[in-house]
Design an enzyme around this catalytic site. Structure first.
Site, PDB file in Angstrom:
ATOM      1  N   PRO A   1      35.662  37.660  39.981  1.00  0.00           N
ATOM      2  CA  PRO A   1      36.669  38.189  39.604  1.00  0.00           C
ATOM      3  C   PRO A   1      37.651  37.222  39.158  1.00  0.00           C
ATOM      4  O   PRO A   1      37.640  35.890  39.780  1.00  0.00           O
ATOM      5  CB  PRO A   1      37.434  38.763  41.052  1.00  0.00           C
ATOM      6  CG  PRO A   1      35.939  39.225  41.654  1.00  0.00           C
ATOM      7  CD  PRO A   1      35.138  38.400  41.309  1.00  0.00           C
ATOM      8  N   CYS A   2      38.462  37.358  38.082  1.00  0.00           N
ATOM      9  CA  CYS A   2      39.373  36.320  37.511  1.00  0.00           C
ATOM     10  C   CYS A   2      40.811  36.552  37.970  1.00  0.00           C
ATOM     11  O   CYS A   2      41.368  35.625  37.867  1.00  0.00           O
ATOM     12  CB  CYS A   2      39.391  36.486  36.012  1.00  0.00           C
ATOM     13  SG  CYS A   2      39.767  37.849  35.068  1.00  0.00           S
ATOM     14  N   GLU A   3      40.771  37.717  38.467  1.00  0.00           N
ATOM     15  CA  GLU A   3      42.549  37.896  38.869  1.00  0.00           C
ATOM     16  C   GLU A   3      43.206  37.001  39.728  1.00  0.00           C
ATOM     17  O   GLU A   3      44.217  36.632  39.621  1.00  0.00           O
ATOM     18  CB  GLU A   3      42.483  39.317  39.499  1.00  0.00           C
ATOM     19  CG  GLU A   3      42.175  40.675  38.623  1.00  0.00           C
ATOM     20  CD  GLU A   3      40.769  41.094  38.237  1.00  0.00           C
ATOM     21  OE1 GLU A   3      39.971  40.306  39.157  1.00  0.00           O
ATOM     22  OE2 GLU A   3      40.614  41.644  37.776  1.00  0.00           O
TER      23      GLU A   3
ATOM     24  N   PHE B   1      42.728  33.847  39.400  1.00  0.00           N
ATOM     25  CA  PHE B   1      43.294  32.596  38.728  1.00  0.00           C
ATOM     26  C   PHE B   1      44.078  33.004  37.553  1.00  0.00           C
ATOM     27  O   PHE B   1      44.679  31.982  37.043  1.00  0.00           O
ATOM     28  CB  PHE B   1      41.840  32.032  38.403  1.00  0.00           C
ATOM     29  CG  PHE B   1      40.944  31.907  39.497  1.00  0.00           C
ATOM     30  CD1 PHE B   1      41.370  30.804  40.355  1.00  0.00           C
ATOM     31  CD2 PHE B   1      39.872  32.620  39.690  1.00  0.00           C
ATOM     32  CE1 PHE B   1      40.512  30.817  41.671  1.00  0.00           C
ATOM     33  CE2 PHE B   1      38.928  32.546  40.816  1.00  0.00           C
ATOM     34  CZ  PHE B   1      39.344  31.690  41.870  1.00  0.00           C
TER      35      PHE B   1
END
Length: 323
Positions: free
Chosen positions: A81-83, A85
């Site tokens: 998941p990129c959330e 960052f």
């Protein structure tokens, strides 16, 4: 030509896997995700792949060995998941290292690295937003990868539109090899991507009419020029647009799980199929789950044209090493 084996972590609907499959050089052995609509969508489109619908934290070393048996894995791909960052998240941790070690979603990147250490593939490719390298995080990740057995690690920044995707997307592909695929000779515009589609209806799949906007929204849509947004929302660092009327002769903005676009010529939102085309998914790829689930899976995917370019590059590198 030799076929290489792949494991896909945080597989989502399967955009990353699809790109690798389209090269005809890879066979995915195992895909892992804990999001039910994604797991079902993946299995529908890749019926021969073993799919573990499981929280990555529960995927133990013995479970991996039991599932994979004695198959040697050549390539590990995946998109944690990129959330934690991304600058689009107004609630991300202020301390960059807390995004990796304190945020439960950020810790999932560490589980990707843990499994990497168990499988020891010849090549790994981990996708995320470039912000995962900011403010000391890059050096921290280098230390984590070294503990997993990979001393040389590269942070390859690629833009999806340079590889035939009709939308902008700038992502980092962390790998133990430099990834520099040759770019596509031309840009695919929104108009080209949406061409040849019938009016929203029963065909192709996922092309059902989108939710009809209110009269007030239709009026506001009608006043928007190409490229203008109906609303803006606050990200971690700046205001970000949403409900953008697409410019037909340009690429689309970044497709996100939360993004909805307005048709270039009609006062309506895009269908799921139209949104999928902006990411380079073929019409044969079918999404399951609720309508919002489908939009989310598209927005969180690695665009298949970009994934294919990476796959071809990785296959050539493996060939050079002797197959």
């Amino acid at each position: 030509m030799k076929e290489y084996t792949v494991v896909d972590l945080f597989c989502g609907a399967g955009g990353f896997s699809l790109g690798f499959h389209l090269t005809r050089r890879f066979r995915t052995i195992l895909a892992v995700d804990n999001y039910n609509p994604a797991g079902l969508t993946y299995k529908l489109n890749f019926p021969t792949v073993k799919v573990l619908l499981e929280d990555i934290k529960e995927v133990s070393d013995p479970l991996l060995r039991k599932t994979l048996k004695d198959v040697k894995i050549d390539v590990l791909i995946g998109s944690p998941p990129c959330e934690p960052f991304t600058g689009a998240n107004p609630r991300r941790e202020r301390n960059p290292l807390d995004r990796l070690y304190k945020d439960p979603a950020g810790q999932l990147t560490l589980h990707y690295i843990r499994i990497l250490g168990v499988l020891q593939p010849r090549v790994f490719v981990m996708e995320n937003v470039p912000a995962i390298t900011e403010d000391g995080l890059k050096d921290t990740l280098l230390g984590e990868f070294e503990r997993a057995g990979y001393e040389k690690v590269y942070f390859n920044i690629l833009e999806a539109e340079e590889y035939g995707t009709p939308s902008h997307r700038r992502r980092v592909f962390v790998s133990n090899i430099r990834i520099q695929p040759p770019p596509s000779p031309r840009v695919v515009t929104v108009e080209e991507a949406l061409s040849n589609l019938p009016p929203p209806g029963g065909f192709p799949p996922n092309h059902e009419p989108p939710k009809e906007p209110s009269r007030r929204k239709v009026k506001r849509m009608s006043m928007l020029d190409w490229g203008e947004a109906m609303i803006h929302y606050q990200g971690a660092e700046k205001e970000l647009p949403n409900l953008i009327r697409l410019h037909p002769r340009r690429i689309a903005p970044t497709v996100l799980g939360s993004s909805r676009f307005i048709h270039p010529y009609e006062n309506r939102f895009l269908t799921v199929r139209e949104q999928a085309r902006l990411m380079g998914f073929p019409d044969s790829f079918v999404f399951t789950g609720g309508r919002d689930d489908q939009y989310n899976m598209i927005g969180e995917a690695v665009p298949p044209p970009l994934a294919k370019a990476i796959g071809l590059y990785v296959a050539n590198k493996l060939d050079e090493e002797g197959g």
